[in-house]
Design an enzyme around this catalytic site. Structure first.
Site, mmCIF file in Angstrom:
data_model
loop_
_atom_site.group_PDB
_atom_site.id
_atom_site.type_symbol
_atom_site.label_atom_id
_atom_site.label_comp_id
_atom_site.label_asym_id
_atom_site.label_seq_id
_atom_site.Cartn_x
_atom_site.Cartn_y
_atom_site.Cartn_z
ATOM 1 C CG ASP A 22 -16.585 -32.183 22.436
ATOM 2 O OD1 ASP A 22 -15.612 -31.879 21.712
ATOM 3 O OD2 ASP A 22 -16.541 -32.195 23.682
ATOM 4 C CG ASN A 24 -11.709 -31.365 21.395
ATOM 5 O OD1 ASN A 24 -12.901 -31.185 21.664
ATOM 6 N ND2 ASN A 24 -10.904 -30.390 21.037
ATOM 7 C CG ASP A 26 -13.712 -28.446 23.318
ATOM 8 O OD1 ASP A 26 -14.722 -29.106 22.960
ATOM 9 O OD2 ASP A 26 -13.127 -27.640 22.570
ATOM 10 C CG ASP A 30 -14.954 -31.118 17.635
ATOM 11 O OD1 ASP A 30 -15.225 -32.138 16.968
ATOM 12 O OD2 ASP A 30 -14.646 -31.169 18.855
ATOM 13 C CG ASP A 99 -25.073 -19.704 7.800
ATOM 14 O OD1 ASP A 99 -25.561 -18.640 7.392
ATOM 15 O OD2 ASP A 99 -25.688 -20.539 8.499
ATOM 16 C CG ASP A 192 -27.371 -14.557 8.594
ATOM 17 O OD1 ASP A 192 -28.111 -15.417 9.089
ATOM 18 O OD2 ASP A 192 -27.041 -13.510 9.172
ATOM 19 C CD GLU A 245 -32.251 -15.950 8.321
ATOM 20 O OE1 GLU A 245 -32.731 -16.271 9.413
ATOM 21 O OE2 GLU A 245 -31.328 -15.119 8.219
ATOM 22 C CG HIS A 314 -29.536 -21.677 13.817
ATOM 23 N ND1 HIS A 314 -29.962 -21.727 12.506
ATOM 24 C CD2 HIS A 314 -29.005 -20.462 13.998
ATOM 25 C CE1 HIS A 314 -29.690 -20.566 11.928
ATOM 26 N NE2 HIS A 314 -29.105 -19.780 12.805
ATOM 27 C CG ASP A 315 -32.154 -18.280 14.125
ATOM 28 O OD1 ASP A 315 -31.187 -18.330 14.904
ATOM 29 O OD2 ASP A 315 -32.094 -17.787 12.982
HETATM 30 O O1 ISL Z 1 -34.022 -15.449 15.389
HETATM 31 C C1 ISL Z 1 -34.949 -14.906 14.885
HETATM 32 C C2 ISL Z 1 -36.193 -15.166 15.420
HETATM 33 O O2 ISL Z 1 -35.906 -15.680 16.641
HETATM 34 C C3 ISL Z 1 -34.836 -14.045 13.740
HETATM 35 O O3 ISL Z 1 -35.313 -12.780 13.914
HETATM 36 C C4 ISL Z 1 -33.397 -14.026 13.340
HETATM 37 O O4 ISL Z 1 -32.701 -13.120 14.090
HETATM 38 C C5 ISL Z 1 -33.347 -13.699 11.900
HETATM 39 O O5 ISL Z 1 -34.015 -14.745 11.277
HETATM 40 C C6 ISL Z 1 -31.944 -13.646 11.388
HETATM 41 O O6 ISL Z 1 -31.272 -14.827 11.652
HETATM 42 C C7 ISL Z 1 -29.994 -15.005 11.184
HETATM 43 O O7 ISL Z 1 -29.146 -13.896 11.378
HETATM 44 C C8 ISL Z 1 -28.854 -13.549 12.726
HETATM 45 C C9 ISL Z 1 -28.424 -14.742 13.569
HETATM 46 O O8 ISL Z 1 -28.447 -14.390 14.914
HETATM 47 C C10 ISL Z 1 -29.322 -15.944 13.345
HETATM 48 O O9 ISL Z 1 -28.861 -17.052 14.061
HETATM 49 C C11 ISL Z 1 -29.361 -16.190 11.876
HETATM 50 O O10 ISL Z 1 -30.079 -17.355 11.539
HETATM 51 C C12 ISL Z 1 -27.765 -12.537 12.669
HETATM 52 O O11 ISL Z 1 -26.706 -12.993 11.869
HETATM 53 CA CA CA Z 2 -14.695 -29.973 20.763
#
Ligand code: ISL
Ligand code: CA
Length: 536
Positions: A22, A24, A26, A30, A99, A192, A245, A314-315
């Site tokens: 971050d 700034n 908040d 960013d 993405d 995605d 993905e 991130h998932d």
């Molecule tokens: O997150 C998952 C398992 O925890 C997956 O089922 C996930 O939802 C799936 O891989 C799809 O992910 C992607 O599309 C989603 C988004 O929420 C995820 O962050 C993204 O990586 C919808 O756009």
């Molecule tokens: Ca920020």
């Protein structure tokens, strides 16, 4: 040497912009924050950056619900900031992956707002029906929501309506969006949930526990056709690559998307190795089974034309907590996983914080979780009268917020001068970038060494893959190119093991200061990279 596609030598670092840096105060990461850390990333050695979405979005699903594909979310900055990031990254030899979320938009996207009107030309941009079918969403519950007397399909949250890929106008809109970003000089799209964008029918699906209806949208021929068109009309005109993905794919379905002669995608993220510590569903985690894990990895290595290798994103929960040991063996097991990831065949993806061994979250109160998927599952589990302690266990092991706690730059945080959007992990006092940089033997330094080995030795890029030993939770494989043969040995368990007698050579890298193979005892989570030809 034969011409090699540039993405084969990419080492990708994934940034979850909200949580990276971050600038700034908040509390939200960013683009200027990312720019300020480009030198750090360059020193780490990576050459490609994947940014999770930075587009305009109401943030129902943290940017995976896009309301304007051609502009930046003010939380992250402006288009000028983005241009500056692309420029500054290029100066450092770093390419940018954006993405591309094209299964759905936000319900606040002007297309959807207009499509609510039955007479609008945008009506057919989405999937409307008079009556819902029985399909269920990825985030649990029905995949349909009602507006007026009609229902629209959303495979994710109700604020993420699915686009109608049977409408050629949708295709043209998306092509324009892709060209807009490619013209700005971005290198790749991470597409995605790309293998579910085409719905071949809207009839009721077979009854099952999760994802009812998936036989009508999973890996359909129509999806292959869309990808071929996007490649031919747009992507082939640029120096770029695509990583898809792809949920629920097996190796054959994955190859169908990436074999060069198919002219669709360049590589995909599979999930099979991520399913080796669960029963049926990610919310029901079991003990990690290294045997299963290494067999799945070896299968994908052997069967796929090219892999996108990752252990976290991130998932997903943090890999050290999940596949290693984030307590007693924190450092060695993080290094072992690094060695495994970076010596496999394919393009490696490192998720922010993985390079310092960031662990699963230490969030204690339900209300401190931020993720929509987490809140949906809590609501469902409460409805089903799951005991409180079990709900907590589910979140602790599987919530997506495990990977989303802000980056631990310093002992006292270093991510923001304000209040972070998601609580920081208290272990930042001893797991942080600052300490890793000071210590020449840190996890970060281990990543740095591995990345540099990859970039200086073609065997790690072009070499073949052969599993040599997969027993007793020990994974040994060979990478071979012409006369060069490198061997990776990983102990995926917390117990002592033995190195098989036939494994010989000199040590290229060890996570335990090992200098020879004379002692055959493999320590808990020990990993060794060996040069077989240089047998001493
Ligand atoms: O997150 C998952 C398992 O925890 C997956 O089922 C996930 O939802 C799936 O891989 C799809 O992910 C992607 O599309 C989603 C988004 O929420 C995820 O962050 C993204 O990586 C919808 O756009
Ligand atoms: Ca920020």
């Amino acid at each position: 040497m034969e011409h090699r596609q540039s993405w084969k030598s990419s080492v990708v670092y994934q940034i979850y912009p909200r949580s990276f840096m971050d600038s700034n105060g908040d509390g939200i990461g960013d683009i200027q924050g990312i720019i300020s850390k480009l030198d750090y990333l360059k020193d780490l050695g990576i050459n490609t950056l994947w940014l999770s979405p930075v587009y305009q979005s109401p943030n129902d699903d943290n940017g995976y619900d896009i309301s304007n594909y051609l502009d930046i979310h003010p939380d992250f900055g402006t288009m000028n900031d983005m241009d500056q990031l692309i420029f500054e990254a290029k100066q450092r030899g770093i390419k940018i992956i954006m993405d591309l979320v094209i299964n759905h938009t936000s319900d606040e996207h002007p297309w959807f707002i207009q499509s609510k009107d039955k007479k609008s030309p945008y009506r057919d941009y989405y999937i409307w029906k008079d009556k819902p079918n029985n399909w269920t969403s990825f985030f649990s519950g029905s995949a349909w929501d009602q507006i007026g007397d009609s229902y629209y399909l959303h495979l994710f949250s109700k604020k993420q309506p699915d686009l109608n890929w049977n409408n050629p106008k949708v295709m043209e809109e998306i092509k324009d969006i892709m060209r807009f970003w490619l013209d700005k000089g971005i290198y790749v799209f991470r597409c995605d949930v790309i293998n579910i964008i085409y719905k071949s029918s809207l009839e009721d699906g077979k009854r099952r526990l999760v994802l009812v209806g998936r036989e009508f949208y999973h890996s359909q021929e129509g999806c292959h056709q869309i990808l071929k068109t996007l490649r031919k009309d747009v992507l082939s005109k640029y120096d770029c690559m695509t990583v898809g993905e792809t949920v629920l794919v097996n190796t054959a379905q994955a190859n169908d998307l990436i074999l060069p002669e198919r002219e669709e995608l360049d590589m995909v993220f599979g999930f099979e190795h991520m399913e080796t510590d669960q029963i049926n569903n990610k919310w029901f985690k079991t003990r990690f089974k290294p045997q299963k894990f290494m067999k799945v990895i070896a299968k994908w290595q052997e069967e796929l034309y090219w892999n996108a290798n990752y252990l976290e994103n991130h998932d997903q929960p943090r890999s050290i907590t999940r596949f290693g040991n984030d307590q007693k063996y924190h450092e060695v097991s993080a290094k072992m996983l690094a060695t495994l990831l970076l010596t496999l065949k394919g393009t490696p993806y490192i998720f922010e914080g993985q390079e310092i061994g960031m662990t699963n979250a230490d969030i204690k109160r339900l209300e401190d979780y931020r993720d929509i998927e987490t809140h949906r599952i809590v609501a469902l589990a409460k409805k089903l009268h799951f005991p409180q302690f079990y709900i907590r266990h589910m979140l602790k092991t599987a919530s997506r917020d495990n990977a989303r706690q802000p980056m631990q730059w310093k002992k006292e945080g270093g991510f923001t001068t304000g209040i972070p959007w998601l609580k920081m992990n208290e272990n930042m006092s001893f797991i942080n970038v600052e300490d890793n940089l000071k210590n020449t033997d840190s996890i970060l330094r281990h990543y740095q060494q591995l990345i540099s080995l990859r970039q200086n030795h073609d065997v790690l890029i072009d070499g073949s893959f052969k599993p040599l030993y997969m027993k007793h939770n020990v994974f040994i494989f060979e990478r071979k190119l012409n006369e060069t043969s490198w061997i990776t040995v990983s102990n995926l368990s917390g117990n002592k093991k033995r190195i098989p007698k036939n494994i010989k050579g000199s040590i290229l890298l060890s996570n335990m200061h090992r200098t020879s193979l004379s002692n055959p005892v493999l320590m808990p989570y020990e990993s060794i990279l060996i040069d077989k030809e240089k047998t001493l």
